[in-house]
Design an enzyme around this catalytic site. Structure first.
Site, PDB file in Angstrom:
ATOM      1  N   ASP A 144       0.859  -1.190   0.000  1.00 13.04           N
ATOM      2  CA  ASP A 144       0.000   0.000   0.000  1.00 13.04           C
ATOM      3  C   ASP A 144       0.895   1.240   0.000  1.00 13.04           C
ATOM      4  O   ASP A 144       1.692   1.432   0.930  1.00 13.04           O
ATOM      5  CB  ASP A 144      -0.892   0.023   1.246  1.00 13.04           C
ATOM      6  N   LYS A 207      -7.294   3.369  -2.954  1.00 12.87           N
ATOM      7  CA  LYS A 207      -7.661   3.361  -1.539  1.00 12.87           C
ATOM      8  C   LYS A 207      -7.877   4.792  -1.082  1.00 12.87           C
ATOM      9  O   LYS A 207      -7.157   5.695  -1.503  1.00 12.87           O
ATOM     10  CB  LYS A 207      -6.524   2.670  -0.774  1.00 12.87           C
ATOM     11  N   LYS A 243     -10.638   0.176  -1.955  1.00  9.11           N
ATOM     12  CA  LYS A 243     -10.447  -0.030  -0.510  1.00  9.11           C
ATOM     13  C   LYS A 243     -10.693   1.275   0.253  1.00  9.11           C
ATOM     14  O   LYS A 243      -9.876   2.183   0.200  1.00  9.11           O
ATOM     15  CB  LYS A 243      -9.028  -0.534  -0.226  1.00  9.11           C
TER      16      LYS A 243
END
Length: 298
Positions: A144, A207, A243
């Site tokens: 990430d 995300k 996400k």
């Protein structure tokens, strides 16, 4: 005088409607939730959502001992609550990847590491590449990263996108989730543009947030990002995951994001290969709700 030639990033953005009006987005989201939320407030949906969690510990006081215990809890849950399945991933700082990798006993729980100067993305690209590479060497299966928000807001799309491409080259087949830090982007138009540029540069997931900045995830940001994912899929044929993370603290929050994904992206995205929830608090709340009693397992 000849028209100025568009950069490849401006050309990519030109294929999409990015001139969004925040008030209109807010109205659409409110209407969607009011109309569709109730049908998704079911035990089956809550079980599914538990299986989409990236169970996260990103605290200043994390230690080898605390991360070891955190990972062992996931192993124990699989033994004690086998009927509920398990979380999708454990998410930690990169220096803990080896501990999680050596402790985790469940084959299909991923090991996600925040990397590349998380949470601000303010460091040298060479450092970001090295940190990401070391995390993968130590057992991370997902990465990430955060976009360079400063570059994006100043219009330097090339520097931002080149860096994402370089980090995706490091990740190769491992999923790379790109965090937009939507609270810093502020407007729906910025969120749409950052979503498209991140996907264009190789993001496997986009995300919302790091969880370190307020506001973190919001239904409005999620709606804009899911719209961007759907339009990008229709344009390119490539499915990118979504996400939400940061501030997911109630079961209602989780069902709200499920509702947005279901309505905007469709049932093809309702699996934990394309939909994740970044949270630590939510796991106990979902299990408690499903079981009908207060459970503080994690």
């Amino acid at each position: 005088m000849a028209d100025k030639k568009l950069t490849k990033y401006e050309e990519a953005l030109s294929k999409y409607n990015t001139a969004l009006v925040d008030a209109e987005v807010n109205k659409e989201v409110k209407e969607l939730i009011e109309k569709k939320y109730i049908e998704n407030d079911t035990t089956d949906v809550k079980k599914f959502l538990f299986n989409c969690i990236d169970l996260t510990t990103l605290k200043t006081e994390d230690s080898p001992e605390s991360v070891l215990k955190f990972t062992e809890k996931v192993n124990q849950f699989d033994e004690e609550y086998a009927e509920l399945g398990h979380v999708a991933a454990i998410c930690v700082y990169p220096n803990f990847a080896k501990i999680v990798s050596s402790t985790l006993e469940i084959e299909d729980v991923n090991i996600a590491c925040v990397s590349a100067g998380f949470p601000t993305s303010q460091t040298f690209t060479e450092i970001k590449i090295a940190e990401t590479s070391l995390a993968l060497q130590d057992g991370a299966t997902e990465i990430d990263i955060v976009i360079n928000v400063g570059n994006f807001l100043s219009g330097d799309y090339e520097t931002m996108c080149d860096e994402i491409e370089e980090l995706k080259d490091v990740c190769k087949d491992h999923h790379m989730k790109v965090i937009l830090e939507t609270g810093a982007l502020k407007t729906a138009e910025n969120i749409k543009k950052a979503s498209i540029l991140s996907m264009y540069s190789g993001a496997d997931f986009i995300k919302t947030s790091t969880g370190k900045l307020e506001p973190a995830a919001t239904p409005e940001a999620a709606y804009v990002m899911c719209k961007a994912i759907k339009e990008y899929y229709l344009e390119t044929g490539r499915k990118v995951g979504f996400k939400p993370a940061g501030g997911l603290s109630t079961v209602k929050d989780a069902i709200t994001y499920y509702t947005i994904v279901k309505e905007v992206l469709g049932t093809e995205w309702l699996n934990n290969k394309l939909f994740r929830l970044g949270t630590s608090r939510l796991a106990n709340l979902l299990v408690s709700d499903i079981k009908g009693e207060k459970i503080n397992f994690f």
